[in-house]
Design a protein around this motif. Structure first.
Motif, PDB file in Angstrom:
ATOM      1  N   GLY A  50       0.783  -1.221   0.000  1.00 36.55           N
ATOM      2  CA  GLY A  50       0.000   0.000   0.000  1.00 36.55           C
ATOM      3  C   GLY A  50       0.815   1.272   0.000  1.00 36.55           C
ATOM      4  N   HIS A  51       2.084   1.197   0.411  1.00 38.80           N
ATOM      5  CA  HIS A  51       2.880   2.424   0.488  1.00 38.80           C
ATOM      6  C   HIS A  51       3.212   2.989  -0.888  1.00 38.80           C
ATOM      7  N   LEU A  67      -2.968  -2.164   1.035  1.00 37.43           N
ATOM      8  CA  LEU A  67      -2.648  -3.324   1.871  1.00 37.43           C
ATOM      9  C   LEU A  67      -1.129  -3.499   1.937  1.00 37.43           C
ATOM     10  N   PRO A  68      -0.567  -3.297   3.133  1.00 34.52           N
ATOM     11  CA  PRO A  68      -1.175  -2.691   4.324  1.00 34.52           C
ATOM     12  C   PRO A  68      -1.271  -1.177   4.154  1.00 34.52           C
ATOM     13  N   PRO A  69      -2.049  -0.502   4.996  1.00 39.19           N
ATOM     14  CA  PRO A  69      -2.256   0.945   4.833  1.00 39.19           C
ATOM     15  C   PRO A  69      -1.119   1.760   5.439  1.00 39.19           C
ATOM     16  N   ASP A  70       0.104   1.516   4.969  1.00 38.00           N
ATOM     17  CA  ASP A  70       1.285   2.182   5.518  1.00 38.00           C
ATOM     18  C   ASP A  70       1.752   3.290   4.591  1.00 38.00           C
ATOM     19  N   HIS A 117       4.797  -5.113   9.196  1.00 42.43           N
ATOM     20  CA  HIS A 117       3.362  -5.125   8.886  1.00 42.43           C
ATOM     21  C   HIS A 117       3.117  -6.070   7.716  1.00 42.43           C
ATOM     22  N   VAL A 118       3.015  -7.349   8.035  1.00 41.67           N
ATOM     23  CA  VAL A 118       2.850  -8.395   7.028  1.00 41.67           C
ATOM     24  C   VAL A 118       1.388  -8.828   7.001  1.00 41.67           C
ATOM     25  N   ARG A 138       0.792  -4.905  -7.940  1.00 43.86           N
ATOM     26  CA  ARG A 138       1.796  -5.476  -7.033  1.00 43.86           C
ATOM     27  C   ARG A 138       3.166  -4.849  -7.285  1.00 43.86           C
ATOM     28  N   TRP A 139       3.756  -4.382  -6.191  1.00 44.47           N
ATOM     29  CA  TRP A 139       5.140  -3.909  -6.198  1.00 44.47           C
ATOM     30  C   TRP A 139       5.654  -3.997  -4.766  1.00 44.47           C
ATOM     31  N   GLN A 140       6.784  -4.654  -4.586  1.00 47.49           N
ATOM     32  CA  GLN A 140       7.346  -4.960  -3.269  1.00 47.49           C
ATOM     33  C   GLN A 140       6.362  -5.758  -2.414  1.00 47.49           C
ATOM     34  N   ASP A 141       5.491  -6.496  -3.073  1.00 44.16           N
ATOM     35  CA  ASP A 141       4.538  -7.325  -2.340  1.00 44.16           C
ATOM     36  C   ASP A 141       5.219  -8.496  -1.651  1.00 44.16           C
ATOM     37  N   GLU A 142       6.420  -8.870  -2.106  1.00 47.66           N
ATOM     38  CA  GLU A 142       7.128  -9.965  -1.452  1.00 47.66           C
ATOM     39  C   GLU A 142       7.521  -9.607  -0.025  1.00 47.66           C
ATOM     40  N   VAL A 143       7.530  -8.313   0.297  1.00 44.71           N
ATOM     41  CA  VAL A 143       7.857  -7.874   1.654  1.00 44.71           C
ATOM     42  C   VAL A 143       6.628  -7.953   2.552  1.00 44.71           C
ATOM     43  N   VAL A 144       5.486  -7.471   2.065  1.00 49.26           N
ATOM     44  CA  VAL A 144       4.304  -7.356   2.923  1.00 49.26           C
ATOM     45  C   VAL A 144       3.336  -8.525   2.765  1.00 49.26           C
TER      46      VAL A 144
END
Length: 628
Positions: free
Chosen positions: A419-420, A437-440, A447-448, A471-477
């Motif tokens: 979400g960032h 998702l997440p709302p950061d 925040h996974v 999706r971007w950097q979704d592997e982190v969250v």
């Protein structure tokens, strides 16, 4: 034949030098300005664009909580008020700052060595792939490079050229520029560390009186006082940064990336790039050794350049040992010293050839040519990739959002994971409703996504006919894939007939009349405890050859637990085995939270030729490196 007076020759040489420098500046500007809007803005640039739309107070509060101080964003906001917010307009300040480093490098090279060395330094700066890349990015790195180079030039002029004589004007200018660098990027503090070491070492070597330190000490006091209002935000950010996983920095790997970035920039594949970089490293060592020999008793410039190259890099790497968040652009200001070393080495070879016999003169001429032509050839290769090879492009948010705008129906939702990324999404698709998702605001490894998003999705997608996922950097969250697990239960995955560099689009058709699932589809529940650390709470089989195992941590887990999944027939014979982390690879057990449900999905490990029949899936848990 009439010989021109010395003064006339000097004036003519000065004019020619300035004309050559103007030509280099024009070349540098052209290389940086061409195709400025060819690539999409990426996330970091989207943040820059977003901050220019905020009020001054909101911008200041954002940067107080961010990993970068505010000066660059203040200047960019002023610029955009006049130039607009197009992709090109956002990048023009970086083009200008990067272009200005060329004459500045030439001036410093001239002061350190000679006019010719200054022009060589200017040429290397003009053609550097690293500098061209960041000149075309709406971020603060080109500005940081310019300010730290200017600060270092002022320091050298005030401390070495002026010596013990009063030079308050230089020191005041140095303090102002250094303060500006600190308000541009926090890692400018490591440049200040290099400056301090250089001043103290020269003071000690030359045995200057203690009062000689008054000027630099007063300047550093001014710098410290100017930064004092922002210091609490720096310290807070250092303590709470969660934008990268905990761990240990691989220093050797980081040094390789730095060497590759300094020499060939961001547009060479690591395999071939490292082979080319090895040549740069050899030539750098040769140039440094030559400068030491040629310097005689006057080696201030060697000390200056070596500290310039080494100290900031060492400082940033030492800081990154605590948290392995690192990218070579953090130490880009130190790369300026590398090309000044090359310029000085080439000049030393060229001058010494005039004072030796013909055979040795030929060798020195050859070395000077190699030290100049090798970087230029590497630059040409990398710069060609930058302008022509699509493999070296920024994440294509522009293409992804254009496709989304063209294909999205009115009753379809949009989800951003992570979400960032909303600043760059909103730049290209303003006023589009989206679920974060997440709302950061800033990426957080803490925040996974977990099973709790089921209820969030049920509320957000109620009555929707479909949903698009960006999706971007979704592997982190979302390393485990909770979002896909719920969406695949609720609807049908549809094809997306396009791909975008580093940005993924997914499309699902939903049935508005069908209840949205809020719990994972566990087919069989169980409570199998593994040494009081974690338990297997259930499983399901979404496809004949796919298994999904659900886990729950019972306490904080310090070890990297592994699971061995074995396929056994009715006689207990092994027909396949897979050893892996219980959940996703990027979600090791050290990151699990007690009580949290997670899952791991894989393909049944059946060997080719496994006969049909009844099989048992045996699961063993062990610590990584300790076997089963």
């Amino acid at each position: 034949m009439r010989t021109a007076p010395a003064g006339e020759r000097c004036a003519r040489g000065t004019t020619q030098w300035h004309l050559a420098l103007v030509a280099l500046v024009i070349l540098a500007f052209a290389l940086r300005a061409v195709s400025l809007e060819r690539q999409s803005l990426w996330y970091d640039e989207g943040v820059s664009a977003y901050l220019t739309t905020l009020s001054w107070d909101a911008l200041t509060r954002w940067t107080a909580d961010d990993i970068q101080p505010p000066l660059y964003y203040y200047l960019l906001k002023l610029w955009c008020a006049a130039a607009g917010h197009s992709e090109g307009a956002l990048r023009w300040p970086s083009v200008l700052f990067s272009t200005l480093t060329v004459p500045l490098a030439a001036v410093l090279g001239r002061r350190l060595f000679s006019r010719r060395a200054g022009l060589i330094a200017g040429l290397l700066f003009a053609l550097s792939p690293l500098y061209i890349w960041y000149a075309q990015e709406a971020r603060n790195y080109a500005m940081l490079l310019f300010l730290t180079l200017l600060s270092s030039t002022l320091l050298y002029s005030a401390w070495v050229e002026k010596g013990a004589r009063p030079a308050w004007g230089f020191w005041l200018a140095y303090a102002l520029v250094t303060s500006a660098a600190l308000y541009t990027h926090y890692f400018a503090w490591f440049m200040l560390l290099f400056h301090g070491l250089f001043v103290l070492l020269v003071w000690r070597i030359e045995r200057r009186p203690a009062k000689a330190l008054l000027h630099p000490a007063a300047s550093w006091m001014l710098v410290g006082l100017s930064f004092l209002p922002w210091l609490p935000f720096l310290l807070t950010r250092y303590r709470v940064d969660e934008s990268y996983w905990a761990g240990t920095l691989k220093v050797g790997e980081a040094l390789r990336k730095i060497a590759l970035s300094f020499t060939l920039g961001e547009t060479v594949l690591e395999g071939i790039g490292w082979r080319l970089t090895a040549g740069f490293l050899v030539l750098t060592a040769v140039c440094v050794l030559t400068l030491i020999i040629a310097g005689g008793n006057r080696k201030h410039f060697v000390l200056f350049l070596v500290l310039y190259l080494v100290v900031p890099v060492a400082g940033v790497l030492a800081l990154a040992l605590r948290s392995p968040k690192f990218t070579p652009r953090y130490v880009m200001p130190s790369s300026a010293a590398l090309w000044l070393i090359f310029a000085g080495g080439i000049e030393a070879f060229w001058r010494r050839r005039l004072r030796v016999g013909r055979p040795l003169a030929a060798v020195l001429t050859l070395l000077a040519g190699v030290c100049l032509l090798y970087p230029l050839a590497g630059f040409a290769y990398s710069d060609h990739n930058l302008y022509t090879d699509p493999a070296f492009t920024k994440p294509d948010f522009r293409g992804a959002t254009r496709y989304l705008a063209a294909h999205r129906e009115d009753n379809e939702a949009v989800i951003l994971v992570s979400g960032h990324m909303y600043p760059i999404f909103d730049y290209y698709l303003p006023a589009t409703e989206r679920l974060l998702l997440p709302p950061d605001r800033i990426l957080s490894t803490e925040h996974v996504l977990n099973q709790g998003i089921g209820q969030t999705l049920e509320t957000a997608l109620r009555g929707k006919a479909g949903v698009w996922v960006v999706r971007w950097q979704d592997e982190v969250v979302d390393p485990n894939g909770w979002l896909d697990l719920f969406l695949e239960q609720a609807g049908e995955r549809l094809p997306v007939e396009a791909q975008f560099w580093h940005v993924r689009l997914e499309h699902f058709r939903l049935d508005p009349s069908r209840p949205f699932p809020t719990q994972p589809p566990i087919a069989e529940h169980m409570e199998t405890n593994f040494a009081g650390l974690a338990q297997l709470v259930g499983w399901d089989q979404p496809a004949p050859d796919i298994y999904r195992l659900y886990w729950q941590a019972l306490q904080p887990i310090a070890d990297d637990l592994m699971v061995s999944i074995r396929l056994l027939d009715e006689q207990g014979l092994l027909w396949g085995q897979e050893d892996r982390r219980p959940a996703a690879y990027l979600y090791p057990t050290m990151r699990w939270k007690p009580g949290e449900l997670t899952f791991g999905q894989g393909t049944l490990p059946a060997q080719p030729g496994t006969p049909p029949g009844s099989y048992t899936l045996e699961i063993r848990v062990y610590r990584a490196g300790q076997g089963t």
